[in-house]
Design a protein around this motif. Structure first.
Motif, PDB file in Angstrom:
ATOM      1  N   LYS A 299       0.895  -1.390  -0.188  1.00  0.00           N
ATOM      2  CA  LYS A 299      -0.015  -0.602   0.318  1.00  0.00           C
ATOM      3  C   LYS A 299       0.699   1.264   0.156  1.00  0.00           C
ATOM      4  O   LYS A 299       0.416   2.065  -0.155  1.00  0.00           O
ATOM      5  N   ALA A 300       2.205   1.208   0.979  1.00  0.00           N
ATOM      6  CA  ALA A 300       2.525   2.383   0.896  1.00  0.00           C
ATOM      7  C   ALA A 300       3.147   2.764  -0.135  1.00  0.00           C
ATOM      8  O   ALA A 300       2.877   3.552  -1.083  1.00  0.00           O
ATOM      9  N   LEU A 304       3.359   5.746  -4.092  1.00  0.00           N
ATOM     10  CA  LEU A 304       4.513   7.301  -3.929  1.00  0.00           C
ATOM     11  C   LEU A 304       4.467   6.806  -5.493  1.00  0.00           C
ATOM     12  O   LEU A 304       4.501   7.978  -5.872  1.00  0.00           O
ATOM     13  N   PHE A 305       3.360   6.470  -6.293  1.00  0.00           N
ATOM     14  CA  PHE A 305       2.968   6.635  -7.408  1.00  0.00           C
ATOM     15  C   PHE A 305       1.251   6.970  -7.797  1.00  0.00           C
ATOM     16  O   PHE A 305       1.182   7.394  -9.028  1.00  0.00           O
ATOM     17  N   THR A 306       0.896   7.248  -7.052  1.00  0.00           N
ATOM     18  CA  THR A 306      -1.107   7.116  -6.923  1.00  0.00           C
ATOM     19  C   THR A 306      -1.537   8.617  -6.099  1.00  0.00           C
ATOM     20  O   THR A 306      -2.440   8.405  -6.327  1.00  0.00           O
ATOM     21  N   LYS A 307      -0.255   9.004  -6.100  1.00  0.00           N
ATOM     22  CA  LYS A 307      -0.838  10.798  -5.650  1.00  0.00           C
ATOM     23  C   LYS A 307      -1.188  12.035  -6.313  1.00  0.00           C
ATOM     24  O   LYS A 307       0.208  13.134  -6.801  1.00  0.00           O
ATOM     25  N   LEU A 308      -2.810  11.627  -7.188  1.00  0.00           N
ATOM     26  CA  LEU A 308      -2.359  12.601  -8.730  1.00  0.00           C
ATOM     27  C   LEU A 308      -3.479  13.213  -7.981  1.00  0.00           C
ATOM     28  O   LEU A 308      -4.429  12.905  -7.889  1.00  0.00           O
ATOM     29  N   ALA A 309      -2.986  14.616  -8.576  1.00  0.00           N
ATOM     30  CA  ALA A 309      -3.922  15.327  -8.110  1.00  0.00           C
ATOM     31  C   ALA A 309      -4.762  15.773  -8.953  1.00  0.00           C
ATOM     32  O   ALA A 309      -4.590  14.809 -10.606  1.00  0.00           O
ATOM     33  N   SER A 310      -6.039  16.033  -9.787  1.00  0.00           N
ATOM     34  CA  SER A 310      -6.667  16.155 -10.049  1.00  0.00           C
ATOM     35  C   SER A 310      -6.542  17.321 -11.512  1.00  0.00           C
ATOM     36  O   SER A 310      -6.299  18.281 -10.696  1.00  0.00           O
ATOM     37  N   GLY A 311      -6.857  16.653 -11.817  1.00  0.00           N
ATOM     38  CA  GLY A 311      -6.365  17.790 -13.545  1.00  0.00           C
ATOM     39  C   GLY A 311      -5.026  16.895 -14.186  1.00  0.00           C
ATOM     40  O   GLY A 311      -4.829  17.344 -15.344  1.00  0.00           O
ATOM     41  N   THR A 312      -4.580  15.914 -13.648  1.00  0.00           N
ATOM     42  CA  THR A 312      -3.177  15.050 -14.246  1.00  0.00           C
ATOM     43  C   THR A 312      -3.790  15.087 -15.371  1.00  0.00           C
ATOM     44  O   THR A 312      -4.417  14.449 -15.432  1.00  0.00           O
ATOM     45  N   GLN A 329      -9.359   6.128  -2.495  1.00  0.00           N
ATOM     46  CA  GLN A 329      -8.542   5.283  -1.694  1.00  0.00           C
ATOM     47  C   GLN A 329      -8.832   4.369  -1.707  1.00  0.00           C
ATOM     48  O   GLN A 329      -7.481   3.841  -1.146  1.00  0.00           O
ATOM     49  N   GLN A 330     -10.021   3.734  -1.991  1.00  0.00           N
ATOM     50  CA  GLN A 330      -9.956   1.604  -1.840  1.00  0.00           C
ATOM     51  C   GLN A 330      -8.964   1.189  -3.006  1.00  0.00           C
ATOM     52  O   GLN A 330      -8.595   0.023  -3.011  1.00  0.00           O
ATOM     53  N   HIS A 331      -9.257   2.282  -4.588  1.00  0.00           N
ATOM     54  CA  HIS A 331      -9.436   1.720  -5.975  1.00  0.00           C
ATOM     55  C   HIS A 331      -7.946   2.968  -6.204  1.00  0.00           C
ATOM     56  O   HIS A 331      -7.821   3.433  -6.771  1.00  0.00           O
ATOM     57  N   PRO A 332      -6.862   3.315  -5.467  1.00  0.00           N
ATOM     58  CA  PRO A 332      -6.257   4.314  -6.510  1.00  0.00           C
ATOM     59  C   PRO A 332      -5.687   3.762  -7.707  1.00  0.00           C
ATOM     60  O   PRO A 332      -5.161   5.137  -8.533  1.00  0.00           O
ATOM     61  N   THR A 333      -4.930   2.940  -8.001  1.00  0.00           N
ATOM     62  CA  THR A 333      -5.083   2.294  -9.545  1.00  0.00           C
ATOM     63  C   THR A 333      -5.715   2.956 -10.375  1.00  0.00           C
ATOM     64  O   THR A 333      -5.665   2.735 -11.456  1.00  0.00           O
ATOM     65  N   ARG A 334      -7.371   2.769 -10.307  1.00  0.00           N
ATOM     66  CA  ARG A 334      -8.620   2.850 -10.491  1.00  0.00           C
ATOM     67  C   ARG A 334      -9.448   3.814 -10.843  1.00  0.00           C
ATOM     68  O   ARG A 334     -10.219   4.465  -9.846  1.00  0.00           O
ATOM     69  N   PRO A 335      -8.883   5.568 -10.566  1.00  0.00           N
ATOM     70  CA  PRO A 335      -9.307   6.434 -10.551  1.00  0.00           C
ATOM     71  C   PRO A 335     -10.755   6.596 -11.656  1.00  0.00           C
ATOM     72  O   PRO A 335     -10.477   6.341 -12.060  1.00  0.00           O
TER      73      PRO A 335
END
Length: 360
Positions: A299-300, A304-312, A329-335
């Motif tokens: 999860k950590a 590191l790779f999924t803190k993507l701001a809105s608009g990225t 938050q529960q599915h960070p790779t599937r925004p």
């Protein structure tokens, strides 16, 4: 005057900022180019840059300057330290150490610290840098890139898990030295451009033991750090090697380095295979590798790779371009995304046939 990157010479001066996909310039105006700068421009696939200086864009000369001025002019000047320049320099320094190990020298832990720690401060402050490091990769120097990035990933994950500074540093050093034993493997195997034979794989699988032998007497490394070097191919379910150790016998540093090592290996080009995408590998950790790696560590690492701001802006696996609307938050790779072509909304949690190919 615009000049192709392959025609640049050391001493050329940038007339304007060099812009890449990053929010800040890759290089700033008035930078005097060195071989490091040119290497970075090539790594980022920059085609042309505006240069100036004496003789309409030729190399800046020192002729006519007083002796002291000549001495100062011989030192490259840049107005802002560039992370990627420092990274490439660090990989080259690590490569020098690796060649020394191949010649039989021991590990200079002070030098390894000097290679890793300045970069570690940068990536812990800005984890978004990790996504850009892959643009600097060179498959011919895979083992050196791998060791440096595994060290940085390991330290950044430890920081993400809120361990204290000393633990973070020891974790980073364990990651950076986990594969030092590769220097004692036949170079022919390391440079092979096809898949390894069973015999060659057996030879490579000796490297955790060889790495441990190289670090076991280093006083500046904690016992847990040395154990992590030895255990970095062990798995939580006992399916790894050298000893088939299970979760109860794997301390935190071992768990972190194991995940960082595999993650970078899978997302890097090697001489005999192409890399897989970051988001695809993150999902493999959560699904295909479930039970093999420590869950808080995974999860950590994902964070590191999924803190993507809105608009990225991102590119999807089918080539479409989109912008991030909302990270889950529960599915960070599937925004939740908005496609650029027609502004329609797409939920990657529901569209399992797609994944993020690249963060732009």
């Amino acid at each position: 005057m615009y000049v192709k990157v392959e025609e640049l010479k050391e001493g050329n001066v940038l007339l304007e900022d060099v812009i890449s996909k990053a929010p800040e310039p890759l290089m700033v105006k008035d930078t005097i180019l060195t071989s490091w700068h040119i290497k970075i421009l090539e790594a980022f696939l920059i085609d042309k840059v505006a240069i100036g200086g004496a003789s309409m864009g030729m190399v800046v000369e020192n002729a006519g300057l007083p002796a002291e001025e000549k001495k100062r002019a011989a030192v490259p000047v840049q107005t802002k330290t560039n992370f990627f320049e420092v990274y490439l320099r660090s990989v080259d320094e690590y490569k020098k150490e690796f060649h020394k190990w191949q010649a039989g020298s021991g590990v200079d832990i002070i030098q390894i610290r000097e290679i890793i720690l300045p970069l570690l401060d940068e990536v812990t402050a800005d984890p978004g840098l990790f996504s850009k490091l892959y643009q600097c990769a060179e498959k011919e120097n895979y083992y050196c890139h791998h060791s440096v990035v595994t060290g940085l990933l390991s330290g950044a994950v430890a920081a993400q898990l809120n361990y204290e500074k000393g633990f973070v540093i020891q974790t980073a050093l364990a990651g950076a030295l986990a594969d030092c034993g590769m220097a004692r493997i036949n170079p022919r195997i390391l440079l092979k451009e096809t898949s390894l034979t069973a015999g060659e794989k057996k030879e490579v699988d000796k490297h955790p033991v060889l790495s441990y032998k190289m670090v076991k007497d280093i006083n500046l490394l904690n016992p847990e750090t040395k154990i992590a070097v030895f255990q970095h191919h062990e798995r939580m379910d006992g399916s790894g090697y050298v000893n088939g150790a299970k979760a109860e016998n794997l301390p935190p540093i071992s768990r972190i380095v194991a995940a960082a090592d595999v993650f970078h290996a899978m997302t890097s080009d090697k001489l005999y295979r192409k890399r897989q995408t970051l988001f695809k590998v993150m999902e493999m950790f959560e699904q295909d590798f479930f039970g093999k790696f420590d869950l808080p560590t995974v999860k950590a690492l994902t964070a590191l790779f999924t803190k993507l701001a809105s608009g990225t802006a991102v590119r999807l696996s089918d080539g479409q371009l989109a912008n991030v609307l909302f990270m889950k938050q529960q599915h960070p790779t599937r925004p939740l995304l908005k496609l650029q072509a027609n502004e329609s909304i797409i939920d990657l949690e529901k569209r399992r046939d797609l994944h993020i190919e690249e963060v732009l």
